[in-house]
Write a protein that holds these residues in place. Structure first.
Motif, PDB file in Angstrom:
ATOM      1  N   GLU A 275       0.815  -1.215   0.000  1.00  0.00           N
ATOM      2  CA  GLU A 275       0.000   0.000   0.000  1.00  0.00           C
ATOM      3  C   GLU A 275       0.848   1.263   0.000  1.00  0.00           C
ATOM      4  O   GLU A 275       0.520   2.244  -0.668  1.00  0.00           O
ATOM      5  N   GLY A 276       1.948   1.257   0.771  1.00  0.00           N
ATOM      6  CA  GLY A 276       2.795   2.449   0.813  1.00  0.00           C
ATOM      7  C   GLY A 276       3.369   2.772  -0.558  1.00  0.00           C
ATOM      8  O   GLY A 276       3.405   3.942  -0.975  1.00  0.00           O
ATOM      9  N   LEU A 277       3.821   1.771  -1.264  1.00  0.00           N
ATOM     10  CA  LEU A 277       4.357   1.975  -2.608  1.00  0.00           C
ATOM     11  C   LEU A 277       3.280   2.521  -3.533  1.00  0.00           C
ATOM     12  O   LEU A 277       3.508   3.489  -4.281  1.00  0.00           O
ATOM     13  N   VAL A 278       2.106   1.920  -3.505  1.00  0.00           N
ATOM     14  CA  VAL A 278       1.021   2.357  -4.389  1.00  0.00           C
ATOM     15  C   VAL A 278       0.638   3.805  -4.103  1.00  0.00           C
ATOM     16  O   VAL A 278       0.433   4.602  -5.029  1.00  0.00           O
ATOM     17  N   ARG A 279       0.556   4.166  -2.832  1.00  0.00           N
ATOM     18  CA  ARG A 279       0.203   5.551  -2.496  1.00  0.00           C
ATOM     19  C   ARG A 279       1.232   6.542  -3.009  1.00  0.00           C
ATOM     20  O   ARG A 279       0.900   7.693  -3.303  1.00  0.00           O
ATOM     21  N   ASN A 280       2.475   6.109  -3.130  1.00  0.00           N
ATOM     22  CA  ASN A 280       3.513   6.985  -3.665  1.00  0.00           C
ATOM     23  C   ASN A 280       3.518   7.046  -5.189  1.00  0.00           C
ATOM     24  O   ASN A 280       4.288   7.820  -5.762  1.00  0.00           O
ATOM     25  N   LEU A 281       2.702   6.244  -5.828  1.00  0.00           N
ATOM     26  CA  LEU A 281       2.678   6.202  -7.300  1.00  0.00           C
ATOM     27  C   LEU A 281       1.336   6.612  -7.898  1.00  0.00           C
ATOM     28  O   LEU A 281       1.263   6.938  -9.088  1.00  0.00           O
ATOM     29  N   GLU A 282       0.273   6.611  -7.094  1.00  0.00           N
ATOM     30  CA  GLU A 282      -1.063   6.770  -7.666  1.00  0.00           C
ATOM     31  C   GLU A 282      -1.356   8.176  -8.177  1.00  0.00           C
ATOM     32  O   GLU A 282      -2.334   8.347  -8.917  1.00  0.00           O
ATOM     33  N   ASN A 283      -0.553   9.158  -7.825  1.00  0.00           N
ATOM     34  CA  ASN A 283      -0.775  10.498  -8.370  1.00  0.00           C
ATOM     35  C   ASN A 283      -0.185  10.674  -9.764  1.00  0.00           C
ATOM     36  O   ASN A 283      -0.481  11.665 -10.439  1.00  0.00           O
ATOM     37  N   GLU A 284       0.642   9.715 -10.187  1.00  0.00           N
ATOM     38  CA  GLU A 284       1.271   9.802 -11.513  1.00  0.00           C
ATOM     39  C   GLU A 284       0.888   8.657 -12.442  1.00  0.00           C
ATOM     40  O   GLU A 284       1.093   8.737 -13.642  1.00  0.00           O
ATOM     41  N   PHE A 285       0.340   7.587 -11.864  1.00  0.00           N
ATOM     42  CA  PHE A 285      -0.019   6.413 -12.650  1.00  0.00           C
ATOM     43  C   PHE A 285      -1.420   5.930 -12.265  1.00  0.00           C
ATOM     44  O   PHE A 285      -1.853   6.105 -11.127  1.00  0.00           O
ATOM     45  N   THR A 286      -2.075   5.330 -13.220  1.00  0.00           N
ATOM     46  CA  THR A 286      -3.252   4.529 -12.918  1.00  0.00           C
ATOM     47  C   THR A 286      -2.721   3.160 -12.504  1.00  0.00           C
ATOM     48  O   THR A 286      -2.241   2.389 -13.341  1.00  0.00           O
ATOM     49  N   VAL A 287      -2.756   2.872 -11.216  1.00  0.00           N
ATOM     50  CA  VAL A 287      -2.102   1.680 -10.666  1.00  0.00           C
ATOM     51  C   VAL A 287      -3.104   0.521 -10.581  1.00  0.00           C
ATOM     52  O   VAL A 287      -4.185   0.665 -10.002  1.00  0.00           O
ATOM     53  N   VAL A 288      -2.712  -0.595 -11.142  1.00  0.00           N
ATOM     54  CA  VAL A 288      -3.518  -1.812 -11.097  1.00  0.00           C
ATOM     55  C   VAL A 288      -2.787  -2.838 -10.238  1.00  0.00           C
ATOM     56  O   VAL A 288      -1.606  -3.119 -10.459  1.00  0.00           O
TER      57      VAL A 288
END
Length: 276
Positions: free
Chosen positions: A41-54
């Motif tokens: 979750e921590g990684l995803v939260r650091n990426l979700e503002n720049e990527f559509t994360v699946v």
């Protein structure tokens, strides 16, 4: 908080649970080990503002289901699940981050459906087939020994030999400030059992057409953890992959599970590779 879209998808012999969040170009994360859609979750939260994360639960884990529980999974079957997932949700090639086993199935996807993945960041793939015969046999036996402990004494007893095999030292891990590693819930315990008893067999028996992989149009970027010991097979596999593809391996923060221990710095490494 970012809205998380959740759904399930029927695949061959199973049903996959997946989540989509964020905005921007699509990034599919195939998790390591027993990890499900919310492992990092921590990684995803650091990426979700720049990527559509699946993210998704591999078949056999958490909310994904297998129609025949006794069925033996394979890395190729896991990769086919990702192929079907991308067919359902993506209309153009995506960036894929594969961690550990996720990197191994990413290699299959790059070989069989390169049109779906423009770039694969392969962080320490657990792919013994990349190694020379003697090394391969040694590390396959390590995985088998972990399975024997799990079957005789349970998943918790198997954690120590598994961590040694993958080069993880729970007593000596660097962790980013403010990061708390996820607790072992009953669901996660069940995932550990499935991963060790079933997926370790898939990893040991995995094979891939090397010629087909080297001809892929997918850009493959191997990565290694800065703190992963040099002799463990996941790190060796990453360097063998780099040599096979004629590229250099990129060093990421943390060790084999840096996606958990260093989510912010790991996310920055993903961004840098994606921008190359």
């Amino acid at each position: 908080m970012t809205t998380i879209e959740t759904a399930t998808l029927p695949v061959d012999g199973a049903e996959l649970y997946y989540e989509i969040r964020g905005t921007g170009p699509m990034l599919l994360i195939s998790q390591s080990g027993e990890g499900d859609a919310r492992r990092s979750e921590g990684l995803v939260r650091n990426l979700e503002n720049e990527f559509t994360v699946v993210t998704y639960d591999r078949r056999g884990l958490s909310r994904s289901r297998i129609h025949e529980p006794s069925a033996r999974p394979s890395v190729a079957a896991h990769a086919d699940d990702v192929h079907r997932l991308l067919t359902a949700i993506a209309d153009q090639p995506v960036l894929m981050l594969g961690c550990s086993m996720g990197a191994s199935l990413g290699l299959h996807l790059a070989a069989t459906h390169p049109e779906q993945v423009h770039t694969l960041i392969a962080h320490e793939p657990v792919s013994p087939w990349l190694l020379a015969a003697t090394q391969r046999a040694h590390h396959q036996r390590e995985l088998e020994e972990c399975q024997e402990v799990c079957r005789a004494e349970g998943w918790r007893a198997a954690l120590a030999p598994m961590a040694r095999t993958l080069g993880i030292n729970p007593a000596d891990q660097e962790i980013e400030e403010g990061v708390q590693l996820p607790p072992i819930t009953p669901e996660r315990a069940a995932n550990f059992t499935y991963f060790i008893e079933r997926d370790f067999t898939a990893i040991r028996e995995d094979q891939l057409d090397v010629d087909r992989l080297t001809r892929t149009s997918t850009r493959i970027l191997p990565a290694v953890g800065r703190r992963t010991p040099a002799q463990v097979f996941d790190r060796l596999c990453a360097f063998e992959l780099a040599e096979l593809m004629g590229v250099e391996a990129t060093e990421f923060p943390g060790g084999h599970n840096g996606n958990l221990t260093h989510p912010a710095a790991y996310a920055e490494s993903v961004r840098r590779l994606a921008d190359r």
